[in-house]
Design an enzyme around this catalytic site. Structure first.
Site, PDB file in Angstrom:
ATOM      1  N   HIS A 307      -6.643  27.257 -16.358  1.00 44.63           N
ATOM      2  CA  HIS A 307      -5.580  27.424 -15.374  1.00 44.63           C
ATOM      3  C   HIS A 307      -6.067  27.259 -13.937  1.00 44.63           C
ATOM      4  O   HIS A 307      -5.276  27.333 -13.008  1.00 44.63           O
ATOM      5  CB  HIS A 307      -4.892  28.785 -15.544  1.00 44.63           C
ATOM      6  N   ASP A 626      -1.301  -0.008 -11.447  1.00 45.38           N
ATOM      7  CA  ASP A 626      -1.578  -1.054 -10.469  1.00 45.38           C
ATOM      8  C   ASP A 626      -3.043  -1.452 -10.554  1.00 45.38           C
ATOM      9  O   ASP A 626      -3.850  -1.166  -9.676  1.00 45.38           O
ATOM     10  CB  ASP A 626      -1.234  -0.512  -9.076  1.00 45.38           C
ATOM     11  N   SER A 630      -3.122  -3.910  -5.788  1.00 43.40           N
ATOM     12  CA  SER A 630      -2.385  -4.657  -4.789  1.00 43.40           C
ATOM     13  C   SER A 630      -1.476  -3.738  -3.985  1.00 43.40           C
ATOM     14  O   SER A 630      -0.908  -4.141  -2.983  1.00 43.40           O
ATOM     15  CB  SER A 630      -1.543  -5.735  -5.482  1.00 43.40           C
ATOM     16  N   GLU A 632       1.156  -2.592  -5.299  1.00 41.72           N
ATOM     17  CA  GLU A 632       2.478  -2.739  -5.901  1.00 41.72           C
ATOM     18  C   GLU A 632       2.324  -2.919  -7.403  1.00 41.72           C
ATOM     19  O   GLU A 632       1.317  -3.447  -7.865  1.00 41.72           O
ATOM     20  CB  GLU A 632       3.166  -3.991  -5.346  1.00 41.72           C
ATOM     21  N   GLU A 637       4.195  -4.533 -15.772  1.00 38.40           N
ATOM     22  CA  GLU A 637       3.155  -3.492 -15.843  1.00 38.40           C
ATOM     23  C   GLU A 637       3.813  -2.136 -16.085  1.00 38.40           C
ATOM     24  O   GLU A 637       3.340  -1.322 -16.869  1.00 38.40           O
ATOM     25  CB  GLU A 637       2.361  -3.441 -14.535  1.00 38.40           C
ATOM     26  N   ASP A 666      13.203  -1.228  -7.191  1.00 34.31           N
ATOM     27  CA  ASP A 666      12.864  -2.500  -6.556  1.00 34.31           C
ATOM     28  C   ASP A 666      13.968  -2.878  -5.570  1.00 34.31           C
ATOM     29  O   ASP A 666      14.836  -3.673  -5.855  1.00 34.31           O
ATOM     30  CB  ASP A 666      12.707  -3.548  -7.654  1.00 34.31           C
ATOM     31  N   ASN A 668      14.025  -4.464  -2.718  1.00 38.60           N
ATOM     32  CA  ASN A 668      14.174  -5.803  -2.146  1.00 38.60           C
ATOM     33  C   ASN A 668      14.255  -6.880  -3.213  1.00 38.60           C
ATOM     34  O   ASN A 668      14.236  -8.067  -2.925  1.00 38.60           O
ATOM     35  CB  ASN A 668      13.043  -6.092  -1.149  1.00 38.60           C
ATOM     36  N   ASP A 670      12.259  -8.143  -5.367  1.00 38.44           N
ATOM     37  CA  ASP A 670      11.228  -9.153  -5.598  1.00 38.44           C
ATOM     38  C   ASP A 670      10.442  -8.884  -6.884  1.00 38.44           C
ATOM     39  O   ASP A 670       9.390  -9.462  -7.114  1.00 38.44           O
ATOM     40  CB  ASP A 670      10.276  -9.238  -4.395  1.00 38.44           C
ATOM     41  N   LYS A 672       8.887  -6.183  -7.685  1.00 40.92           N
ATOM     42  CA  LYS A 672       7.713  -5.313  -7.565  1.00 40.92           C
ATOM     43  C   LYS A 672       8.105  -3.978  -6.927  1.00 40.92           C
ATOM     44  O   LYS A 672       9.104  -3.877  -6.217  1.00 40.92           O
ATOM     45  CB  LYS A 672       6.655  -5.984  -6.666  1.00 40.92           C
TER      46      LYS A 672
END
Lengths: 742, 155
Positions: A307, A626, A630, A632, A637, A666, A668, A670, A672
């Site tokens: 603990h 990741d 990167s 992202e 993955e 996600d 935007n 893209d 990722k």
């Protein structure tokens, strides 16, 4: 093994009584009643047992049967029967037997209630721990499936760096009562006395956060210099005291210090882990222990327990405790606490003869390996260690796990600990080999709550010591500490803190308190699966009568909660007012919806709450997925990781829900997701889950009222589990010495 | 009778047994056998408990009983309705037998001595546990009719 029971000492009357929970030894510690002769062959040295018995040569059954089969047994008249006619005497004896057997049945039922309650507490506790262990297994699997992660390391973080905010970071002012004492380094006895005085009070018992930081930082600094295993010796002191789990029970720690004195060169102490979680004064216990270490550095030895781990603390209450006490500084304090945890040594070796570790060991435990690892890597034992660009040493990680999480078992062999979900169950043969391999005499460990605060196993070679009394509920168990003399022969001091509170109550009342606490814990655990329970019950009730057979009810309960409890015996309580042929499951569900249970649930933390609260774990998951660092992760993955997450924590999220989450993350479009989006997604899904729950509860509250028997039970539980805060009075304990004095 | 009677009975026995099976090994200490039988509704004498132990104890490791032996033996006993509880009148009768002078109560000395020396004697611990339940604190005697009610109530 059990031929020499204590009950046979009564002139060989052969009467056996069942071992009760409050016996001087639990039924598995028959060893404690064993004879001096056998003790001398063990490495414990001379007889350290409470009673010296000569081994009876007759067997249990035969002497009693002889008594009855012998002709003319009426000759056994004693005073009560003298002067009676033979038939009169015969009748009297028959009546006596009749009454005795009825009385014994009455006692057996009491015994059963105690045992049942105990089983509930233990099963629920370990089942929750299993969830945490799942995290460990999840990471293991994740790493296995993402081999690139092993080579890449963990974003360049090394064990040499310390984690957490800079020294120069500011502390914020807290509102509310704060103790007015001043502390400074070096910590001395006078500071200890001041701290105890402050902590004892039920109000105004908070130290200024700057002193908390000071103690934590200084302690981590000193602990870092220490080896992985403390080397403890009784050469100077001629004796040593060992304490087990405290779990935030400050009153118990104060009882021990009161009865046994503060540490000093002539009075050294080993504290065997699990200082925090579950109890409400974890922070005070931790600060006091660290201060004792700083004030008496050669007399206080602190071992890490399972603990002493932020992942456990997220689930078992310590993080919430710190958040509650220092709302404006808790992040800083928790980060400093993590530093203390990673530098706490993993165990102690006493006089080169006795190993003291929190859990136990396995058939692969290698102390040389343990001595050589870089323990600073393991901020949490449930997350992969920080890596220095080196390959992850899974074997090493497992070694640490085994010593923190394992439990002894009565049967031979060494197998994975299915109850805890991690570590092993190790048998007497494993113990023997381990002791031989490392040239040790015996092992002292903690990790399991025992009715009498301690227990012997494996021919007295494994001793469990547990120092938190009233651990599950007021009156549930005694705590104990161990004292060893220079020959390392033990005796124990058992105690219950706040004893006057239990003493005032009748036996029935005390039983009621423990029982209600057990029911409450069980009901909270059941609530986590409420919908599943309802669905399964309805499956077996096609006519929608609200009733199903007892067998079906027991089957559903066990299948859904995954708790191996005597459901048949619990049926009365969990489906109150039901008759003997069938079970009204609606009452079971209604019980879960009562205020007292819902409040208790809100008080606790669910698995996912804990996972989210433990951002570091989520970050680690992200970093592992990741693999190319990167910053992202791609949906692909993530999908791989989801399969594993869903497999390890079933019923929490479905795969589709998680994938949907990822797509939502996600923003935007893209394909990722970065770390912040990842964390945000968990927070949002957690939020939406809570909203869903509230909506559901709102809907249900407009339904019919529960039956009277359910309401009555809920009231009883509420009344019996009320906790009143008092100032701590360490003299208010009921202590008893058990075992030979040195 | 239930269709599932055998299975239900065996489940009941198994449940009661497992309360004392501390490591999920389907083993219990012999000293718990009496308690398990009493949980199942039986009221055995110590002699009867010993008989069950002799019949079910594991030969290899003495001192433990495994469920595989316990289950069939005890199922049989229960189906034959052995060791069943008697109606309350019988217990009252037993007490009345001891109350020679028909006082309506028993003295502590007499009852204590009897329980500790005759029949299947109590240990000191059993006596200590019994007193708070049996004795009327004011008179210091055992008003057995009241005590009887305590004994029969399922807590």
């Amino acid at each position: 093994m059990l031929r020499s029971c204590v009950c046979l000492q009564n002139g060989g009357s052969g009467k056996r009584r069942s071992s009760s929970v409050e016996d001087a030894s639990s039924c598995r510690s028959s060893e404690i009643e064993r004879v001096g002769a056998s003790m001398q062959t063990t490495t414990l040295g001379s007889n350290g047992q409470p009673q010296t018995l000569t081994p009876p040569t007759s067997t249990r059954a035969s002497s009693l049967l002889q008594l009855f089969q012998r002709k003319g047994w009426c000759k056994h008249f004693r005073k009560p029967l003298r002067g009676m006619s033979a038939t009169r005497a015969e009748k009297t004896i028959r009546a006596a037997i009749f009454i005795q057997k009825w009385y014994r049945r009455h006692q057996a039922r009491q015994e059963m209630r105690k045992r049942c309650n105990w089983q509930i507490f233990q099963n629920v506790e370990y089942a929750c721990e299993q969830d945490q262990a799942e995290l460990y297994k999840f990471f293991n699997d994740l790493i296995k499936h993402m081999p690139q992660a092993i080579e890449a390391g963990n974003k360049g973080q090394t064990s040499k760096q310390s984690i957490g905010p800079e020294k120069s970071a500011t502390l914020y002012e807290e509102t509310g009562e704060m103790a007015r004492i001043q502390l400074e380094l070096p910590i001395q006895k006078k500071h200890i006395d001041l701290m105890i005085d402050v902590f004892r009070k039920k109000r105004g018992n908070r130290l200024h956060p700057k002193y908390v930081c000071m103690i934590l930082r200084e302690a981590a600094k000193c602990l870092k210099q220490m080896p992985n295993l403390w080397m403890v010796s009784t050469a100077v002191s001629q004796q040593v005291t060992i304490c087990g789990d405290l779990h935030g029970k400050l009153d118990d720690l104060l009882v021990v210090l009161y009865k046994n004195g503060l540490p000093s060169a002539s009075n050294p102490y080993v504290f065997n882990g699990d200082f925090v979680d579950r109890g409400k004064r974890g922070l005070e216990v931790l600060l006091l222990l660290l201060s004792l270490y700083l004030a008496f550095p050669n007399a206080v030895f602190l071992n890490r327990g399972n603990h002493e781990d932020s992942v456990m603390n997220a689930r078992y209450g310590f993080i919430r405790e710190v958040e509650g006490k220092y709302p404006r500084n808790h992040k800083r304090l928790l980060s400093l606490i993590d530093e203390v945890y990673r530098w706490l040594p993993l165990g102690s070796i006493l006089n080169n003869r006795v190993l003291i570790v929190h859990g136990g060991f396995s058939d692969t435990t290698n102390l040389d390996l343990i001595k050589s690892i870089d323990r600073g890597k393991y901020v949490s034992i449930l997350r992969p260690p920080l890596m220095d660009g080196e390959a992850l040493e899974k074997a090493e990680w497992q070694q640490i796990f085994d010593i923190m999480w394992s439990d002894p078992q009565a049967s031979q062999g060494c197998k994975p600990n299915a109850l805890r979900g991690a570590g092993v169950w190790f048998g007497p043969d494993t113990t023997e080999l381990f002791l031989k391999r490392h040239r040790l005499s015996y092992v002292i460990r903690s990790h399991e709550c025992k009715p009498n605060g301690h227990e012997f196993m494996h021919d007295n070679k494994v001793i469990t010591i547990f120092s938190a009394s009233n651990y599950y509920a007021m009156g549930s168990n005694k705590g104990a500490y161990m004292r060893l003399n220079n020959q390392l022969v033990p005796h124990f001091v058992q105690y219950i803190s706040a004893a006057s509170q239990t003493k005032e109550l009748s036996f029935k009342q005390r039983m009621g308190i423990v029982e209600c606490a057990a029911l409450k814990e069980l009901a909270v655990r059941m609530r986590e699966h409420r919908d599943e329970l309802e669905a399964d019950f309805k499956k077996y009730d096609p006519d929608d009568s609200g009733c199903i057979t007892i067998s079906k009810w027991c089957f559903v309960m066990e299948n859904v909660t995954k708790l191996g409890l005597p459901w048949r015996l619990l049926r009365d309580k969990l489906a109150p007012g039901t008759d003997s042929q069938c079970v009204n499951y609606v009452r079971t569900l209604d019980l879960l919806d009562t205020d007292v249970i819902m409040e208790a649930e809100a008080d606790g933390t669910s698995v996912m709450d804990a996972l989210y609260a433990n951002k570091a774990s989520l970050e680690t998951i992200f970093n592992i997925i990741d693999a190319d660092h990167s910053g992202e992760i791609t949906l692909d993955e993530f999908e791989k990781a989801i399969d594993l997450l869903v497999a390890h924590m079933p019923g929490v999220y479905s795969k589709d829900e998680m994938l949907e989450k990822c797509r939502m993350m996600d923003l935007n479009g893209d394909g990722k997701v970065d770390l912040n989006e990842f964390l945000e997604a968990f927070r949002l899904s957690d939020l939406s889950r809570k909203e869903q729950q509230e909506e559901y509860l709102r809907k249900r509250s407009t339904c019919q009222r529960p039956s009277e028997s359910v309401t009555r039970l809920a009231d009883t539980i509420s009344r019996n589990t009320l906790v009143v805060e008092h100032d701590i009075d360490p003299t208010d304990c009921e202590a008893k010495v058990v075992g030979q004095k040195s | 009778m239930d269709f599932d009677f055998n299975n239900d009975l065996e489940k009941r026995i198994s449940d009661a047994f497992c309360v004392f099976d501390h490591h999920s090994e389907k083993l219990i200490d012999v000293r718990e056998v009496g308690t398990v039988l009493r949980l199942l509704g039986c009221v055995p004498t110590e002699e009867e408990v010993n008989e069950v132990i002799s019949a079910t104890e594991t030969e290899e490791t003495s001192g433990v009983v495994h469920l595989t032996k316990f289950l069939p033996h005890v199922s049989q006993l229960l189906m034959e309705r052995k060791m069943e509880p008697a109606p309350p009148e019988k217990i009252l009768e037993a007490f009345k037998t001891l109350d020679f002078e028909n006082k309506g109560y028993l003295t502590k000395e007499y009852f204590g001595k009897l329980m500790m020396e005759e029949g299947e004697p109590f240990t000191q611990e059993e006596m200590d546990e019994m007193w708070p339940v049996a004795i009327d604190p004011i008179s210091g005697h055992i008003p057995y009719e009241l005590y009887l009610n305590q004994l029969m109530v399922y807590l």
